[in-house]
Design a protein around this motif. Structure first.
Motif, mmCIF file in Angstrom:
data_model
loop_
_atom_site.group_PDB
_atom_site.id
_atom_site.type_symbol
_atom_site.label_atom_id
_atom_site.label_comp_id
_atom_site.label_asym_id
_atom_site.label_seq_id
_atom_site.Cartn_x
_atom_site.Cartn_y
_atom_site.Cartn_z
ATOM 1 N N ALA A 30 -35.930 -58.269 12.903
ATOM 2 C CA ALA A 30 -37.266 -58.006 13.048
ATOM 3 C C ALA A 30 -37.928 -58.900 12.965
ATOM 4 N N LYS A 31 -37.799 -59.850 11.995
ATOM 5 C CA LYS A 31 -38.589 -61.042 12.134
ATOM 6 C C LYS A 31 -38.660 -62.013 13.349
ATOM 7 N N ASP A 32 -37.339 -62.199 13.762
ATOM 8 C CA ASP A 32 -37.158 -63.005 15.140
ATOM 9 C C ASP A 32 -38.056 -62.204 16.116
ATOM 10 N N SER A 33 -37.860 -60.910 16.082
ATOM 11 C CA SER A 33 -38.466 -60.237 17.530
ATOM 12 C C SER A 33 -39.959 -60.506 17.230
ATOM 13 N N PHE A 34 -40.612 -60.375 16.005
ATOM 14 C CA PHE A 34 -41.841 -60.615 15.828
ATOM 15 C C PHE A 34 -42.355 -61.780 16.187
ATOM 16 N N ASP A 35 -41.701 -62.849 15.927
ATOM 17 C CA ASP A 35 -42.103 -64.118 16.462
ATOM 18 C C ASP A 35 -42.066 -64.335 17.702
ATOM 19 N N GLN A 36 -41.249 -63.775 18.627
ATOM 20 C CA GLN A 36 -41.235 -63.734 20.128
ATOM 21 C C GLN A 36 -42.372 -62.817 20.375
ATOM 22 N N ILE A 37 -42.735 -61.826 19.974
ATOM 23 C CA ILE A 37 -44.029 -61.111 20.367
ATOM 24 C C ILE A 37 -45.236 -61.892 20.216
ATOM 25 N N LYS A 38 -45.303 -62.694 18.948
ATOM 26 C CA LYS A 38 -46.482 -63.536 18.866
ATOM 27 C C LYS A 38 -46.576 -64.627 19.986
ATOM 28 N N ARG A 39 -45.584 -65.372 20.310
ATOM 29 C CA ARG A 39 -45.620 -66.284 21.251
ATOM 30 C C ARG A 39 -46.127 -65.646 22.630
ATOM 31 N N THR A 40 -45.558 -64.328 22.898
ATOM 32 C CA THR A 40 -46.149 -63.793 24.052
ATOM 33 C C THR A 40 -47.733 -63.484 23.915
ATOM 34 N N ASP A 62 -36.902 -50.245 13.185
ATOM 35 C CA ASP A 62 -37.239 -50.100 14.377
ATOM 36 C C ASP A 62 -38.650 -49.706 14.419
ATOM 37 N N LEU A 63 -39.431 -49.297 13.413
ATOM 38 C CA LEU A 63 -40.726 -48.735 13.420
ATOM 39 C C LEU A 63 -41.585 -50.301 13.916
ATOM 40 N N LEU A 64 -41.293 -51.312 13.122
ATOM 41 C CA LEU A 64 -42.018 -52.700 13.413
ATOM 42 C C LEU A 64 -41.645 -53.039 14.852
ATOM 43 N N THR A 65 -40.446 -52.860 15.475
ATOM 44 C CA THR A 65 -40.093 -53.234 16.768
ATOM 45 C C THR A 65 -40.827 -52.248 17.744
#
Length: 1742
Positions: A986-996, A1136-1139
């Protein structure tokens, strides 16, 4: 201001008049010092020159302004003098038909000689509790003041009623005593109040007689002490009499009668009980026909005799006593007819055959011989012998008359003594109020000893009155902190000394009476010798048989003839001895010598003002004068020890004509009764006294702008008064009032009138000037128009010729052709331009319409998906609610089954007990059998071995359970590892969304640069655009703050829900499981995980669907691919809620680039979400209630399970495993809370990013503003591109508005995620429900096992709507459901009439069992308990309303289920089955109906007592219309002791609030609407009747402006009825009389048409009320007109044919008939459940 300065033109004055005492005149010219006369204009328009002494001018008294005429208090007049008092009384009496007027502390009562409708019980209740001066003057107001001061200060009071004969003293005293009897009802069985009132007819019969001045004149003085206990209730009375006129028994003047009792007896001579008295007609008795009058017009002596005898009986004086009294009276009449004849010159004789002599002796038991002898002879005792000497006829007649007078006097005293004995009641007297009915100052043509004693008593009373008035004035000045200066007033002590001092008139009279040969002439000569030097004693010039005394009221000439005889009051000793030997005990007792007992000491000791004169010997002490002086001293001691209240009765004319005013007779009485002396004392100081508020309100018109701007009204009044009146000695400033000297208020009124008159003149001047100027302008304009036409005609005639006409015609033709050519050219150009413009415009419109259609189409698509999502969410919420309701219902069903099982268990226990008893008996019988004992021992050994084996098996099972527990622990560790892995992903996906998001930000920067280049070429509209952008920034800030606030509120709601879940889980105790069912726990956990996966998948699908709906067709597939995770197995995790949140953020950014023109749809969605939040909050409240009930159920389940599991020994080992599971559940909750915190942090980060964007845009806008100033120079070059720039500007607006839309969407998503968080919390609830399910399974297993053991088959039954209550539980039922029940409980108010339904269900069960005794006992207990509650809480409106509602519901239940056809029409089929089968409860229905009526009336009583204090202040006194003052200051001086310090102020809003409180309480208790409408109607009647009654008794409330205030208040009440939808109650109809009174006060009252309109409109008012309003109408200003007497007479003539009530007041105690309409209840009894909060667990549902 000097008094002489007021004598100016148009000022009115009073001048003496021989006929009317005073008459009014108007000053024609200003008076100056030194003028020989004052020129006046009389009312008959004749000029009169009033002579004035220039050296010492004595000008006529000034007349008060018309605004002050008719005041309630004479001391409120500005000019206090005799003509002002006389005129004010005349205006009130003749014009206003008001008989009562205050004069300081005196009540002046003018006899109207007509029955007035102002003495009813309604009037008494209206004056009860009121302060003196709040209402019109009345005898009841004086009585209330005395009663109030007695109750408050615990001090004795006195009411002194005085006046001359015929003035109405007796009636006034009677009404005062009647007032005390009504307001102080004790409720005792002695009925002492009625006895006190009953004493009046008796005393009037034996002490009143007809005189030339009065048909019912009191011929004695009477002081009645009415005793009160500590609760201020009458406990008895005592009467003292003074100076009975005994001479009236034997002599009456012409046109006068003897005492009434004689004529009453003669009128009843034909009655059987009077036959033995041998009575004749009154005209045949000497003592009753002397005056020639034996009857009184309008008086029925026979009826009065019945009343007298009835009052004798009421006082407890039986027929024997009455017979004795009538015998004595009849004997006196017969004695008067005994004929005494002359025998020679010095002898007389009486015939033994005289029938009247025989009757007298027979009735009174007197020997005839002795009586005949001593009537005509006299015994003379000499030194050596006793001589019997005959007397002439004249002396014999005198002896007979003296005997008659003495007998009557003794009888009078005896009857008074018996009345006093009857009025004594056991009990200690605390205080008393004395009513003194005593003769006033008298002066006739011939004045004798009686008038001398009467005037002597009035001198004493006047002295006491002067001192009391002086004392009150001094107290008033000290209270207001005003310096006190001595006031000169008349002191009549010298006159009193002349009469009673040593060697005074009475002393000399007693001395002369000592001499046997003393004569009236000798006594008179002594008076001349001893008192000739006294200035108050005079000798008449033309008479030697009289003397003159200068009394305080007037000079009185007394004839000395008869003074000695009346003072001696002698009776021959021989006749006394004859009476003593009478065989009639009553007569003998009259003449027996008794030692006079000393007066019993009172509870108080008062020193008399002057010590009494002690007599020198015994004979002197027995004289009439000495007796009267002693009784007068005792009276003065009593009065000095009390607080006096004065009533002065005035006789308006000698002809007894109704409402006729003889000024000469009135002024004579005013001088004699002390009224003018009161005026004199008041006028010496500061008679006019106004409060600061009254002064400010009245004279604010005289203030300057600077003075009016001051905030301190008190200081403003001082400043204004110092400016208006230069002489500071003319007024004084007190603490609360301003004190004025005489004439100053009239001067201020003159200034006020001048200011108003000047303002009127200015207004008229400007209005007339404007009118004249407008008229002049119109005339001028008309003249100019006429001049133009005339001059034009003249010019045409001068200049027009034939050649010029031809030239003009030719020029006209040329102009026509040329203009036509030019217009055609212009038209062609305009036509071409119009076509071009239309083409471009239509194209632009078409493009705009196309864009609008595209926007609407996209908005419709978004709305469709949004509304579908909302519907789904609403469905899910409703489904959760239904599931919770089902759960609670199932729990309740389970609880009922447990209760049934408990009952069965109790039965089994009883059976086991009986078996144990029988087993013990068997063992005793088989003790002798040794073989069986051994067998039992062997069985015991085998049982022990079996038990040991069972324990080993339990140990093995425990070990197996331990292994399973270890396996669960290992599985938990694996789950924790998986959780860590998912967290990392979940942390990795959050970093990716941040870059987006960063890339999107750079893209937006490029877009902003393009927009910046476009903005640089803007010109003309840039300034307005900058302003709009600033407004957008401000709106964005506000929206940001509101969004943050909403997020915080939702977070708070989420935390509260979590706290509630935690609290609920604490209450649920984990129930240990059996060994057989342990493996089911693992299965259930796997099932739960699988359900969580499914729900997560559903949530994921729902998010994708929402994203797809939001993005529509724009890049749908690419975006969804970016949002979908690679590993579908991980979606069931909590991360999954964070995603999902990150995905929704990306979807929001994409939607921002492609759908920026849909702002309105998002705003509507925000409103929908707000409504949803409110809906969720309501649902949460409902969930709280459901959770509370579930917790109660769980608690009961816990107790039951703990009892069942106490028998199992495996429980302690399983508790460890259960606690481990509970710890795991706590860890899951901790994880959920951590996820919630992460969500909040991310939300905060997003809001920070948005804030940075807003700051960057703000700096850019500042840069744009700098460029805007440089672009002003290029304005002309860029004008052709204005339309393009406008379109680009609109595009830019839409770009900036998307930020607010993004925030809106963010708030929507936050609320959606909060809802999802609630779903997660619901998962925890499911776990709790799983545990409860396991508990239910345990119970079901145990129940099944027990059922198998007992082999009993239990079949479920439907409820029959009955509750079983045993005889033993009946007191508990009554105590809990009636006696101890509080109406404020939530459960009680949820179901209207819940106690009634529960009680009826118990009644149904008794009917079902056909148990008549139980049914009767229960119904009687219910009725008795309700009565007890009502009796104990008879002042508590809430409890009364609650039980009125429940009694009504109980009555309806008895009707609805009675089985009678008329009550079953609205029943359902099931309700018809529930009807009573065995008993008819119609009698109990009637008892309940009577009880309900009693409760209803008690409710009305409590409401009236609560509302009554606010009615008059709110409806009348409060100024609801701002700026319209309907009150004028009166200057009335209230008694300081009568004013309560009441700080509460009531308004019309107070009344409406109180009525609304009543209405809300009744509605909350479920009272039927028809019953509420009846209550409201009764309350509105009370408001209308109380207000109307107060108007009738308050002259100051009868004004036009007050009518406006009343109509305004009525409109407020109408609005309240409309608001509560109670128009059908007809409550407003009860206010129609009050509404017509308000209309009558405002309508014109001058012409005949006005009178007819009044008659046609005022249909709800009776003639008495209409005339009263017209007579009481009071103008507020000088510009209003009074109602003339001719108009009132006109209205009275029109009202003669109208039939109606003659009552002035409305009966506020009237109650409309109450009805209880039948209303069938839709409540199904079989579905009704008894709440646990009522503590009725002992009731069983059948």
């Amino acid at each position: 201001m000097a008094l002489l300065e007021l004598y100016t033109e148009y000022t009115r004055v009073w001048i003496p008049d021989p006929q009317n005492v005073w008459k009014s005149a108007e000053i024609v010219a200003d008076f100056h010092v030194g003028d020989p006369h004052l020129e006046l204009l009389l009312e008959d328009v004749t000029v009169h020159h009033y002579a004035v002494d220039s050296s010492n001018p004595k000008l006529p008294p000034l007349r008060n302004p018309d605004i002050l005429v008719g005041e309630n208090d004479l001391t409120a007049l500005s000019y206090l003098h005799e003509p002002a008092v006389l005129h004010n009384l005349k205006v009130r009496f003749v014009e206003s038909k008001i008989i009562y007027t205050y004069c300081g502390i005196i009540l002046v009562a003018v006899n109207p000689y007509r029955q007035l409708h102002i003495y009813g019980d309604a009037v008494i209740h209206a004056y009860s509790g009121q302060n003196m001066g709040d209402m019109d003057p009345h005898i009841f107001a004086v009585a209330e003041e005395a009663y109030k001061q007695m109750a408050r200060n615990h001090k004795n009071q006195s009411i002194i009623v005085s006046g001359e004969s015929g003035a109405g003293k007796t009636v006034s005293a009677r009404y005062a005593m009647r007032y005390f009897a009504v307001v102080s009802k004790s409720g005792s069985k002695t009925q002492v109040e009625d006895k006190v009132l009953a004493s009046n007819p008796i005393t009037e019969a034996i002490g009143n007689a007809k005189t030339t001045r009065n048909d019912n004149s009191s011929r004695f003085g009477k002081y009645t002490e009415i005793g009160f206990d500590r609760r201020n209730r009458i406990i008895g009375a005592n009467m003292r009499t003074y100076l009975l006129e005994k001479s009236r028994v034997v002599f009456q003047a012409e046109n006068e009668r003897n005492y009434h009792i004689f004529y009453q007896m003669c009128s009843c001579m034909d009655l059987p009980e009077f036959k033995s008295l041998r009575l004749l007609s009154a005209d045949r008795f000497q003592y009753t026909c002397m005056g020639g009058e034996i009857s009184i017009e309008g008086v029925n002596d026979r009826k009065d005799m019945e009343n007298t005898r009835r009052t004798f009986s009421m006082l407890g004086l039986k027929d024997d006593f009455q017979s004795d009294v009538f015998k004595v009276l009849a004997g006196i009449l017969h004695l008067g007819n005994v004929e005494i004849r002359n025998v020679g010159s010095d002898k007389s004789s009486v015939s033994y055959s005289d029938p009247h002599l025989a009757t007298f002796c027979e009735l009174l038991g007197v020997p005839v011989d002795e009586l005949v002898r001593w009537l005509c002879h006299r015994r003379i005792v000499l030194v050596a012998e006793t001589v019997v000497k005959p007397v002439p006829r004249e002396r014999a007649v005198n002896a007979r008359d003296a005997l008659a007078k003495q007998i009557y006097a003794h009888l009078f005293e005896f009857v008074i003594h018996k009345i006093n004995t009857a009025l004594k009641v056991p009990g200690k007297q605390n205080t008393f109020i004395g009513v003194l009915d005593i003769y006033g100052f008298e002066t006739f043509d011939i004045n004798s000893f009686e008038q001398f004693c009467i005037n002597y008593a009035n001198e004493k009373l006047q002295q006491q009155f002067n001192l009391h008035v002086f004392k009150l004035e001094q107290e008033e000045y000290m209270k207001e902190d005003i310096p006190w200066t001595l006031i000169d007033f008349y002191d009549n002590q010298p006159v009193i000394d002349l009469i009673e001092a040593k060697m005074g008139i009475l002393d000399l009279l007693d001395e002369e009476c000592l001499f046997p040969q003393g004569t009236d002439h000798n006594w008179l000569q002594k008076l001349y010798n001893y008192l000739e030097s006294n200035p108050l004693f005079e000798k008449p010039r033309l008479s030697n048989e009289a003397f003159v005394i200068q009394h305080f009221a007037d000079k009185v000439e007394y004839q000395c003839k008869g003074f000695l005889e009346k003072n001696r009051d002698a009776l021959y000793e021989e006749l006394v001895d004859t009476m003593r030997v009478s065989k009639f005990p009553l007569l003998a007792a009259f003449f027996h010598e008794e030692e006079q007992s000393t007066p019993t000491s009172k509870s108080f000791k008062v020193r008399p003002a002057r010590p009494g004169v002690k007599a020198a010997n015994k004979q002197l002490r027995t004289s009439v004068g000495d007796k009267f002086r002693s009784s007068l001293y005792l009276l003065m001691e009593t009065l000095n020890a009390t607080t006096p209240h004065y009533v002065r009765c005035i006789k308006p004319n000698d002809e007894k004509l109704p409402f006729e005013y003889d000024s000469r007779r009135v002024v004579q009485q005013l001088r004699a009764c002390g009224v003018l002396e009161t005026i004199h004392i008041s006028a010496q100081s500061y008679p006019s006294r106004w409060t600061y508020i009254e002064f400010y309100s009245r004279y604010s018109i005289l203030m300057t702008l600077q003075e009016g701007a001051l905030n301190d009204k008190k200081q403003t009044c001082k400043t204004v008064l110092q400016r208006l009146i230069q002489d500071s000695n003319q007024y004084k400033f007190g603490r609360t009032k301003i004190f004025f000297r005489a004439g100053q208020v009239a001067y201020l009124e003159k200034l006020r009138l001048d200011r108003l008159r000047g303002a009127c003149v200015v207004i008229q001047k400007h209005a007339r000037g404007w009118s004249q100027r407008r008229k002049y302008r119109r005339m001028r304009e008309a003249a100019i128009v006429l001049q133009e036409y005339i001059r034009g005609k003249r010019q045409i005639r001068k200049t027009v010729t034939a050649e010029r006409l031809k030239q003009g015609w030719a020029a006209l033709v040329i102009q026509t052709r040329w203009r036509g050519y030019r217009m055609r050219q212009i038209y062609q150009l305009v036509h071409l331009a119009a076509i071009t413009i239309q083409a471009f415009t239509r194209g632009w419109i078409a493009r705009k319409r196309y864009k609008t259609m595209m926007e609407e189409q996209k908005a419709l698509i978004l709305q469709k998906y949004a509304r579908a999502w909302l519907v789904r969410r609403r469905f899910q919420t409703m489904r959760r609610l239904v599931l919770n309701v089902q759960l609670s219902y199932r729990v309740q069903q389970l609880r009922k089954k447990i209760e049934e099982q408990n009952k069965e268990n109790r039965g089994l226990m009883e059976r086991l007990t009986s078996l144990a008893n029988s087993h013990s008996q068997g063992l005793e019988r088989l003790q002798s059998l040794e073989a069986q004992l051994k067998k039992s021992a062997n069985e015991k050994v085998s049982l022990e071995a079996r038990e040991k084996k069972a324990k080993e098996d339990a140990a093995l099972a425990t070990a197996q359970l331990q292994k399973q527990n270890d396996a669960l622990l290992r599985e938990k560790q694996n789950l924790e590892k998986e959780y860590d892995a998912h967290t990392k992903e979940a942390k990795d996906s959050f970093d990716q969304i941040k870059r987006t998001l960063q890339e999107e930000k750079e893209k937006e920067e490029r877009l902003r640069k393009i927009a910046e280049n476009n903005i640089e070429i803007q010109r003309q509209d840039h300034e307005t655009e900058v302003g709009s952008l600033k407004e957008d920034i401000r709106r964005l800030k506000e929206e940001k703050v509101s969004l943050q606030r909403q997020i915080e509120e939702r977070g708070q709601v989420t935390s509260e829900l979590q706290d509630q879940v935690i609290q609920l889980t604490k209450h649920v105790k984990v129930i240990p499981e059996l060994r057989k069912d342990l493996h089911h726990l693992q299965t259930q956990r796997n099932t739960m995980d699988r359900k969580m996966k499914e729900q997560s998948e559903q949530a994921r699908a729902k998010m994708n669907e929402i994203t797809r709906q939001l993005l529509a067709v724009v890049e749908e597939e690419e975006v969804l691919k970016g949002f979908t995770p690679d590993d579908p197995e991980k979606i069931y995790e909590v991360e999954d809620l964070l995603t999902a949140f990150d995905g929704m953020q990306n979807a929001t950014r994409v939607l921002e680039n492609h759908q920026r023109e849909q702002k309105e749809s998002y705003e509507s969605r925000v409103e929908g979400l707000k409504l949803k939040v409110e809906h969720l909050e309501n649902e949460n409240n409902q969930f709280k209630n459901l959770f509370q009930e579930k917790s109660n159920i769980n608690e009961s389940i816990r107790h039951e399970v703990s009892r069942l599991t106490s028998e199992n020994s495996v429980i302690p080992e399983l508790k460890l495993q259960v606690s481990e599971l509970q710890r795991q559940k706590q860890e899951l909750k901790a994880q959920t809370e951590e996820q919630t915190r992460n969500l909040a942090q991310k939300t905060e980060e997003i809001s920070n990013v948005l804030q940075k964007k807003v700051d960057e845009e703000r700096s850019q806008r500042r840069h744009f503003e700098q460029h805007a100033e440089e672009l002003d120079e290029e304005k002309r070059e860029l004008q052709e591109r204005v339309e393009e720039l406008e379109e680009e500007n609109e595009h830019l607006k839409r770009q900036h508005s998307m930020e607010s839309e993004a925030k809106t969407r963010l708030s929507q998503e936050a609320s959606r995620l909060a809802a999802e968080n609630m779903d997660c919390e619901e998962q925890l609830d499911k776990k709790d429900r799983l545990i409860k399910k396991l508990q239910n399974q345990i119970k079901s297993l145990e129940t099944s096992q027990r059922a198998k053991q007992t082999s009993a088959v239990i079949t479920p039954k439907d409820y029959l709507g009955m509750l079983e209550c045993t005889r033993e539980d009946e007191p508990r039922l009554i105590q809990n459901i009636i006696l101890d029940l509080k109406p404020k409980g939530v459960v009680v108010n949820m179901i209207p009439g819940l106690p009634a339904h529960i009680l009826f269900m118990c009644v149904r069960h008794a009917d079902y069992l056909n148990d008549g005794a139980k049914l009767k006992s229960l119904m009687n207990a219910i009725i008795s308990a309700v009565k007890k509650v009502i009796l104990d809480h008879h002042k508590d409106f809430e409890i009364l309303s609650f039980w009125l509602s429940n009694t009504y519901h109980m009555l309806n239940c008895l009707k609805q289920y009675s089985g009678e056809e008329e009550f079953m029409r609205q029943n359902t089929a099931r309700q018809n089955k529930n009807c009573l089968q065995n008993f008819d409860l119609s009698e109990h229905r009637q008892i309940l109906s009577d009880l309900a009526i009693h409760i209803y009336h008690q409710v009305i009583t409590v409401m009236e007592k609560t509302l009554a204090p606010a009615i008059v202040p709110g409806m009348l006194e409060h100024e609801s219309l701002q700026g319209i003052s309907s009150m004028k200051p009166t200057g009335f001086r209230k008694r300081s002791n009568s004013i309560y310090e009441d700080s509460e102020t009531y308004t019309i809003s107070s009344i409406l609030q109180q009525i609304s409180l009543f209405h809300n309480t009744m509605s909350q208790h479920g009272m039927e609407q028809g019953l509420i409408r009846q209550v409201v109607k009764q309350l509105f009647f009370l408001v209308g009747a109380t207000t109307l009654n107060n108007i009738m008794l308050r002259k100051d409330m009868c004004s036009c402006r007050k009518g406006m205030q009343i109509r305004c208040n009525i409109s407020y009440l109408e609005e309240w009825l409309k608001e509560k939808q109670l128009q059908s109650s007809n409550a407003i109809e009860t206010l129609r009389p009050l509404s017509q009174v308000a209309w009558l006060l405002q309508v014109n009252k001058s012409t005949d048409d006005d009178a007819k309109e009044i008659i046609a409109t005022c249909t709800e008012l009776n003639p008495v009320q209409i005339v009263k309003i017209l007579n009481s109408y009071t103008p507020i200003d000088d510009f209003e007109k009074r109602v003339t007497s001719s108009f009132v007479r006109k209205v009275q003539s029109l009202l003669q044919d109208h039939d109606g009530s003659t009552q002035l007041m409305l009966d506020t105690q009237y109650r409309f008939q109450v009805t209880f309409p039948f209303c069938a209840s839709s409540q199904a009894l079989e579905l009704l459940q008894v709440p646990s909060s009522l503590h009725l667990g002992f009731l069983s549902r059948i």
